[in-house]
Design an enzyme around this catalytic site. Structure first.
Site, short mmCIF file in Angstrom:
data_model
loop_
_atom_site.label_atom_id
_atom_site.label_comp_id
_atom_site.label_asym_id
_atom_site.label_seq_id
_atom_site.Cartn_x
_atom_site.Cartn_y
_atom_site.Cartn_z
N CYS A 102 42.96 -15.74 -6.49
CA CYS A 102 42.63 -16.05 -4.90
C CYS A 102 43.02 -17.79 -4.91
O CYS A 102 42.14 -18.31 -5.34
CB CYS A 102 41.31 -15.52 -4.70
N CYS A 129 40.36 -19.19 -2.56
CA CYS A 129 39.05 -19.38 -3.13
C CYS A 129 39.16 -20.58 -4.03
O CYS A 129 38.21 -21.45 -4.02
CB CYS A 129 38.52 -18.45 -3.87
N ASP A 130 40.27 -20.65 -5.00
CA ASP A 130 40.17 -21.61 -5.92
C ASP A 130 41.15 -22.82 -6.09
O ASP A 130 40.96 -23.69 -6.87
CB ASP A 130 40.29 -20.83 -7.42
#
Ligand code: NDP
Length: 320
Positions: free
Chosen positions: A140, A143-144
């Site tokens: 992701c 997300c990261d």
């Protein structure tokens, strides 16, 4: 009805942000929800390290911690949270039937499906090792990606997701190397064109990952092979992103719920309703576009409200 069959007003399947949020709302509406956690209590977020984009956590929080907090919040209002895996459903009648671990049968007035989706990984030992360590493997970018600011990363995949994520990463990272296993993209032309014209994205065609390299703690590079020439190459990188698709966890519903060609549940637009009355969907099981904890939580709230309104309408029908 046999004594061994339990009857519940609201059954929630899944324990990610969608399931827990549905539980918080359903419990506060006196629907006495029962939530089955499934095989990965806490869902996909338990494989994420730091969550910095969920509103309300200015310092960030780890994925597992956030899921514990959500669980506690759902329990505080009386949600009955249970271990167990829903193995079968029967939505053919007015009463929705589900089976837990192929044994226990439950009859439900409403069901909220929050079973999520699972990111696909390559399955290499080295990939799984650094994924488990939280050392630089992710599925992701939104997300990261932030953790790899000004660093060099590698992303695998050639579909729309890979293009979107590569482009997202290109705005944060110094360099993004994209590994495409064939000599062409699967993505739409417009997404492909966007990637091709981004200067800090290098595309390597006919290229497959052989090993994710690291120092035992974190990723330091990726060993790849050109499947046309047989040549190996080592690409220095601190992040290894996998964007080769997701699989929605919806197999047990396919006989009853309308699914799209990938298996995502089709909901009535603007609501959490499915094609079966009294069965609602929230989170990634119906969402291949946003796939964020906060959007999953939002649709969990919608599902509980829709379920509550459905029950209220049924009760009014009975009274009239
Ligand atoms: P896709 O299935 O479309 O693409 C998966 C990609 O991963 C393919 O290029 C495939 O390669 C590659 N791949 C699969 N397995 C491996 C492997 N083992 N090693 C290397 N590469 C591999 O998945 P997406 O998640 O990209 O998209 C899913 C759906 O969501 C699509 O319908 C897409 O259009 C849609 N979507 C739309 C977006 C938008 O419109 N904004 C954004 C994101 C997704 P190969 O091509 O060789 O099979």
């Amino acid at each position: 009805m046999s004594d061994s069959i339990e009857k519940v007003k609201c059954l929630i399947i899944g324990s990610g942000p969608a399931g827990y949020t549905a539980a918080i709302y359903a419990a506060r509406a006196n629907m006495f929800p029962v939530l089955y956690q499934g095989s990965q209590p806490g869902g996909q977020l338990t494989t994420t390290n730091e969550v910095e984009n969920f509103p309300g956590y200015p310092e960030g929080i780890t994925g597992p911690e956030m899921m514990m907090e959500l669980q506690k919040q759902a329990e505080r209002f009386g949600t009955d949270i249970r271990d167990g895996w829903i193995t079968k459903v029967d939505f053919s009648g007015e009463v929705h039937k589900v089976w837990v671990n192929n044994e226990k049968e439950i009859h439900c007035d409403t069901v909220i499906v929050s079973t999520g989706a699972s990111a696909k990984y390559l399955g290499l030992d080295s990939e799984q090792k650094y994924l488990k360590l939280g050392g630089g493997v992710s599925a992701c970018a939104v997300c990261d990606g932030f953790f790899y600011r000004n660093q060099e990363v590698v992303i695998v995949g050639a579909g729309d997701s890979a293009c979107e994520e590569a482009h997202y990463l290109s705005k944060l990272c110094k360099k993004v190397t994209m590994l495409v296993r064939r000599d062409e993209f699967r993505a739409s032309k417009i997404m492909e064109a966007r990637v091709r014209k981004t200067p800090n994205i290098e595309i390597l065609f006919n290229t497959e990952t052989e090993e994710v390299l690291g120092d035992g703690q974190v990723v330091t590079g990726v060993k790849v092979k050109n499947n046309a020439t047989g040549e190996n190459q080592i690409i220095p990188a601190t992040g290894f992103f996998v964007a080769i698709g997701h699989k929605p966890n919806t197999d047990i519903f396919k006989e009853y719920l309308e699914l799209d060609e990938t298996g995502y549940i089709i909901n009535v637009p603007g609501s959490s309703k499915t094609n079966i009355e009294g069965v609602f969907v929230s989170g990634d099981a119906a969402d291949h576009v946003y796939r964020q904890a906060v959007t999953a939580a939002g649709t969990g709230c919608m599902a509980a409200l829709d379920a509550e309104r459905y029950l209220a309408a049924k009760e009014t029908e009975v009274e009239v």
